[in-house]
Design a protein around this motif. Structure first.
Motif, PDB file in Angstrom:
ATOM      1  N   VAL A 192     -17.459 -26.936  67.057  1.00 16.99           N
ATOM      2  CA  VAL A 192     -17.990 -26.240  68.224  1.00 16.99           C
ATOM      3  C   VAL A 192     -18.138 -27.265  69.341  1.00 16.99           C
ATOM      4  O   VAL A 192     -18.948 -28.196  69.250  1.00 16.99           O
ATOM      5  N   LEU A 193     -17.337 -27.092  70.360  1.00 16.60           N
ATOM      6  CA  LEU A 193     -17.334 -28.060  71.456  1.00 16.60           C
ATOM      7  C   LEU A 193     -18.529 -27.820  72.371  1.00 16.60           C
ATOM      8  O   LEU A 193     -18.836 -26.667  72.711  1.00 16.60           O
ATOM      9  N   PRO A 194     -19.217 -28.878  72.804  1.00 16.51           N
ATOM     10  CA  PRO A 194     -20.313 -28.694  73.764  1.00 16.51           C
ATOM     11  C   PRO A 194     -19.793 -28.062  75.052  1.00 16.51           C
ATOM     12  O   PRO A 194     -18.692 -28.388  75.514  1.00 16.51           O
ATOM     13  N   VAL A 195     -20.579 -27.161  75.598  1.00 14.94           N
ATOM     14  CA  VAL A 195     -20.192 -26.458  76.829  1.00 14.94           C
ATOM     15  C   VAL A 195     -20.857 -27.139  78.018  1.00 14.94           C
ATOM     16  O   VAL A 195     -22.061 -27.403  78.011  1.00 14.94           O
ATOM     17  N   TRP A 196     -20.043 -27.422  79.024  1.00 16.07           N
ATOM     18  CA  TRP A 196     -20.538 -28.083  80.230  1.00 16.07           C
ATOM     19  C   TRP A 196     -21.073 -27.045  81.225  1.00 16.07           C
ATOM     20  O   TRP A 196     -20.588 -25.913  81.270  1.00 16.07           O
ATOM     21  N   PRO A 197     -22.064 -27.430  82.013  1.00 21.59           N
ATOM     22  CA  PRO A 197     -22.624 -26.469  82.980  1.00 21.59           C
ATOM     23  C   PRO A 197     -21.602 -26.081  84.040  1.00 21.59           C
ATOM     24  O   PRO A 197     -20.675 -26.842  84.351  1.00 21.59           O
ATOM     25  N   ASP A 198     -21.783 -24.918  84.581  1.00 21.98           N
ATOM     26  CA  ASP A 198     -20.892 -24.416  85.621  1.00 21.98           C
ATOM     27  C   ASP A 198     -20.906 -25.359  86.821  1.00 21.98           C
ATOM     28  O   ASP A 198     -21.968 -25.822  87.246  1.00 21.98           O
ATOM     29  N   ASN A 199     -19.723 -25.633  87.352  1.00 21.95           N
ATOM     30  CA  ASN A 199     -19.601 -26.547  88.485  1.00 21.95           C
ATOM     31  C   ASN A 199     -18.789 -25.876  89.583  1.00 21.95           C
ATOM     32  O   ASN A 199     -17.552 -25.907  89.570  1.00 21.95           O
ATOM     33  N   PRO A 200     -19.455 -25.275  90.547  1.00 16.34           N
ATOM     34  CA  PRO A 200     -18.718 -24.562  91.608  1.00 16.34           C
ATOM     35  C   PRO A 200     -17.936 -25.485  92.532  1.00 16.34           C
ATOM     36  O   PRO A 200     -17.106 -25.009  93.316  1.00 16.34           O
ATOM     37  N   THR A 201     -18.158 -26.808  92.462  1.00 13.51           N
ATOM     38  CA  THR A 201     -17.415 -27.736  93.328  1.00 13.51           C
ATOM     39  C   THR A 201     -16.175 -28.301  92.647  1.00 13.51           C
ATOM     40  O   THR A 201     -15.495 -29.151  93.224  1.00 13.51           O
ATOM     41  N   LEU A 260     -11.595 -22.954  74.241  1.00 12.36           N
ATOM     42  CA  LEU A 260     -11.187 -23.516  72.959  1.00 12.36           C
ATOM     43  C   LEU A 260     -12.110 -23.062  71.838  1.00 12.36           C
ATOM     44  O   LEU A 260     -11.657 -22.824  70.709  1.00 12.36           O
ATOM     45  N   ASN A 261     -13.391 -22.922  72.122  1.00 10.25           N
ATOM     46  CA  ASN A 261     -14.309 -22.407  71.099  1.00 10.25           C
ATOM     47  C   ASN A 261     -13.941 -20.981  70.697  1.00 10.25           C
ATOM     48  O   ASN A 261     -13.964 -20.633  69.507  1.00 10.25           O
ATOM     49  N   ARG A 262     -13.584 -20.166  71.674  1.00 10.12           N
ATOM     50  CA  ARG A 262     -13.197 -18.780  71.366  1.00 10.12           C
ATOM     51  C   ARG A 262     -11.916 -18.760  70.520  1.00 10.12           C
ATOM     52  O   ARG A 262     -11.807 -17.973  69.568  1.00 10.12           O
TER      53      ARG A 262
END
Length: 818
Positions: free
Chosen positions: A53-62, A80-82
């Motif tokens: 299970v790969l760590p998920v990074w926070p959303d980055n709108p920039t 990739l997790n899906r």
């Protein structure tokens, strides 16, 4: 431009090469020597899938990917997790961290395997390298070995679409119910480096967060991202390697123009490299876009030197030395730029993604259609290495367009010796070089006893590199001096035109043309610099010939020990109570060698030296490797950064005094008035020295692409005493019309270029003949007491010339307190 009399399709060319044009490879000549097992034992191998299970990074709108219409970095791990949750064909892992701290994702796509099946695959993969003749005649291996394909995506951060093509292919193969896909994954492993440069992907930059072009780093491996690429190639042993880029219109794909790396078994590459390129071109045409109706294949379409595969610094050129069939794929449509509408950006990135998808699928098809031959030829590279056979003389017309301009070959020596003990210029440098060879897939042994070879005596513990080994081309490419190719090609895609870690990394490396030392050898898996300290108390001397030595000096100064610079640039450390344990710690940490100080020595006491640098990340990181505290300086920030604690100014980029503001000019004048030292690189350093009236020289620069390994003559002194007689150059500079008090520490030899490319340009006054016997390193104490050193060589180039770093460090020590 190259011209061929017949327009060949991939199918016609493949038929020609598998018929009468190709020769029959000679049989394996002798039994293989025993080789220790690889580090990973059978019990450590598990089956597939190997899911995490790969760590998920926070959303980055920039994220700079978003306006291009491609996948933002923070959406890669969830996708990739899906796919891992939905399919047993997908295995993903965090395989490392980028310079900027982002996760690096390695993904394997293949049919599920039991642990026993995975162990069998690993045994076959090793067998191909260890015993290639047996491997390529093993009916089970030929029937059931999963041939590997490696896809490296997004190494240049603002060339995004390779990542999206990889994700698209992974998703399709993970979820397809097509029996053809099932069969495909039962016979192949697809390995993806999803985004080789997430720093640049997010920031929209070519380089990583540390400021390096990663596709120039593959034989230096200074960055964590390239370390992973190297590991994946060495471990995977891919049949085909794809490095996905943009943007060249029409789509550019290898094979490349000459010059070709002289260490490659090029016949075994081009016979596959060209027909698969033609097949990719045909499949791109089938996409139906106007922009994909023709590809640019440099080997076929360009003049020599336009897009070469000479230096092993690129992913494809490194992969070829690993017995892979490599490609740079440059998608055609640039989605960057402020004049494009959002819709046009998305249209372009969509076409580019399609292009990269075609390259992946066509290459995978090529492996399937020519499975027996590509396996045979991958093993043949290894077999030739073990047998010590000379490189083939490839006949003109071997493939359409192959001619004398393509025929680049070297002659392999029988072995190399990297001495230990007194015959070694630098033990830390030798250990570093051995680590590079082994990490890159080469093999190194150590002598268990003293021995003699080629009239020289070597102590036990010396390293021996037997070139009868499977990846001899890679090893020799790193160790041999190289060749002067100036007269063979009028252009290069990029430098360096020679590299030779055997000459430029500071270690002594002896070439044995005809002999393998007659001594018992043990294979080693890392380099060791034990270092030493005299057994009895007393004052000590440290000769500064490697960055490790400078690290120790700066460490000792920070720890409060008295350190004195001697006239020859070495340092003396007086014996004081409690110092011996500190010195032992430094020997243990850095492998340096202390010796007794000369009787009655006198030296200059050294304080901690702070360096302000005007340059690039290369200067920043070279100073870090030497252990100096630093301050970044620019022409517009002198007043803020050239503070009272700065002792030396390293000038590696232009500093125009006439354009400085009053406050910045005042800060510079105050620095010079208090005796601040100056070390200058190239014409920028010389121009500053002249403008500031610190010394008088005329600096002449060679052409911008002139680069390689130079022959130099060291005159002795605090900067170059004890230095090796070779240096690294990238746009070499030499100094003439020397003013009063200027001392030459080093000059170019009568024949300045040992290996590389250095033609004259313009009026012809900047070629090798003009530089012969001229100064390459000079120093002076200015009328105001400033120590000044100028380098015409390049000690910081991409962190490559490790052997020159100590010269830069010694120059800084002298300039601070001349």
């Amino acid at each position: 431009m190259r011209k061929t009399s017949v327009r060949l399709t991939a199918a016609v060319l493949t038929a020609a090469l598998t018929g009468t044009v190709a020769w029959t490879a000679p049989a394996h000549a002798s039994a293989l020597p025993a080789v220790p097992p690889a580090a990973a034992g059978p019990n450590e191998i598990t089956g597939y899938p190997r899911q995490n299970v790969l760590p998920v990074w926070p959303d980055n709108p920039t994220d700079a990917s978003i306006p291009i219409g491609v996948t933002p970095y923070d959406e890669i791990a969830p996708k990739l997790n899906r796919l891992q949750a939905a399919s047993k064909r997908v295995s993903a892992r965090v395989a490392g961290r980028s310079s900027g701290g982002y996760d690096l994702y390695a993904v394997t796509v293949t049919a599920p395997e039991t642990r026993q099946e995975a162990r069998q695959q690993e045994e076959w993969k090793r067998l191909l390298e260890e015993d290639p003749v047996r491997a390529r005649t093993d009916p089970r291996l030929l029937a059931d070995y999963k041939t590997p394909l490696f896809v490296n995506a997004n190494i240049h951060g603002n060339e995004w679409e390779g990542t999206d093509a990889a994700l698209r292919v992974i998703e399709e193969y993970a979820t397809s119910t097509d029996p053809a896909v099932t069969r495909l994954l039962a016979r192949n492993r697809l390995v993806f480096n999803i985004t080789a440069n997430p720093d640049g992907r997010v920031a929209g930059t070519r380089a990583n967060d540390a400021g390096y072009d990663l596709n120039r780093d593959l034989t230096i491996v200074s960055q964590p991202e390239t370390n992973l690429i190297r590991e994946l190639i060495v471990d995977t042993k891919p049949i085909i390697t794809l490095d996905l880029h943009g943007y060249v219109n029409p789509t550019l794909l290898h094979p490349s123009t000459p010059p070709h790396n002289v260490n490659n078994e090029y016949d075994l590459y081009i016979k596959h490299g060209l027909p698969n390129a033609l097949a990719i071109e045909e499949d791109l045409r089938a996409l139906g876009y106007a922009e994909t109706q023709r590809a640019r294949i440099p080997f076929r379409d360009d003049a020599p030197g336009v897009w070469d595969d000479f230096p092993p610094i690129y992913v494809p050129s490194f992969a070829m030395l690993q017995s892979s069939i490599p490609y740079t794929i440059e998608a055609p449509l640039n989605p960057r730029g402020g004049n494009l509408t959002p819709q046009e950006r998305v249209r372009r990135s969509g076409i580019n993604t399609d292009v990269h998808e075609v390259a992946i699928k066509t290459s995978l098809r090529y492996i399937q259609d020519h499975r027996a031959e590509v396996l045979h030829d991958q093993a043949e590279v290894y077999r030739r290495g073990w047998a010590g056979e000379p490189l083939r003389d490839i006949p003109d017309g071997y493939v359409p367009g192959w001619g004398p301009e393509d025929n680049y070959r070297t002659v392999f020596p029988r072995s190399y010796v990297i001495p230990s003990g007194r015959g070694q210029h630098s033990e830390p440098a030798a250990a570093r070089l051995v680590d590079l060879l082994i990490g890159s897939g080469g093999r190194v042994w150590r002598a268990k006893h003293d021995f003699r070879a080629d009239g020289r005596s070597y102590p036990a513990g010396s390293y021996v590199v037997d070139l009868h080994q499977p990846k001899r081309g890679l090893v020799n490419s790193l160790l041999e001096p190289g060749a002067d190719i100036t007269d063979r090609v009028g252009d290069l895609y990029a430098g360096p035109a020679a590299w030779s870690q055997g000459l430029t990394w500071g270690a002594t490396v002896d070439t044995l043309w005809d002999d393998l030392p007659d001594v018992q050898l043990t294979r080693v898996y890392d380099g060791v610099a034990a270092g030493s300290l005299p057994s009895a108390d007393g004052d000590l001397r440290l000769d500064l010939q490697d960055a490790a030595d400078l690290l120790v000096v700066n460490s000792l100064i920070r720890k409060g020990l008295r350190v004195h610079r001697l006239a020859d640039g070495s340092v003396a450390i007086p014996a004081v109570p409690g110092s011996r344990q500190l010195l032992k710690d430094e020997v243990r940490a850095h492998g340096v060698t202390f010796e007794r100080a000369p009787a009655g020595w006198r030296g200059t006491p050294l304080d901690e030296i702070v360096v302000g640098y005007l340059g690039t990340v290369e200067e920043r990181d070279t100073l870090r490797d030497l252990g100096f505290p630093t301050r970044a300086v620019t022409p517009t920030t002198l007043a803020d950064t050239l503070t009272a604690d700065v002792d030396v100014l390293l000038v590696a980029s232009n500093l125009n005094l006439s354009t400085l503001t009053a406050s910045n000019r005042a800060a510079l004048e105050a620095f010079l008035a208090r005796g601040g030292g100056v070390v200058g690189l190239g014409t920028a350093g010389a121009n500053f020295g002249n403008a500031a009236s610190l010394l008088t020289v005329t600096a002449t620069a060679g052409p911008s692409l002139a680069s390689g390994v130079a022959n130099v003559v060291n005159r002795g002194g605090p900067v170059t005493a004890g230095a090796v007689p070779h240096s690294f150059i990238s746009q070499p500079v030499w100094f003439t019309h020397l003013g009063a008090g200027v001392t030459i520490e080093q000059s170019y030899a009568a024949d300045p270029l040992l290996s590389g490319w250095w033609a004259a340009s313009g009026a012809g006054t900047n070629g090798q003949a003009a530089a012969a016997n001229q100064a390459s390193v000079v120093r002076r104490v200015s009328d105001g007491g400033n120590g000044v050193v100028l380098f015409g060589t390049d000690p910081t180039f991409r962190l490559h010339p490790k052997g020159l770093q100590a010269q830069l460090g010694r120059a800084l020590l002298w300039a601070a307190q001349p």
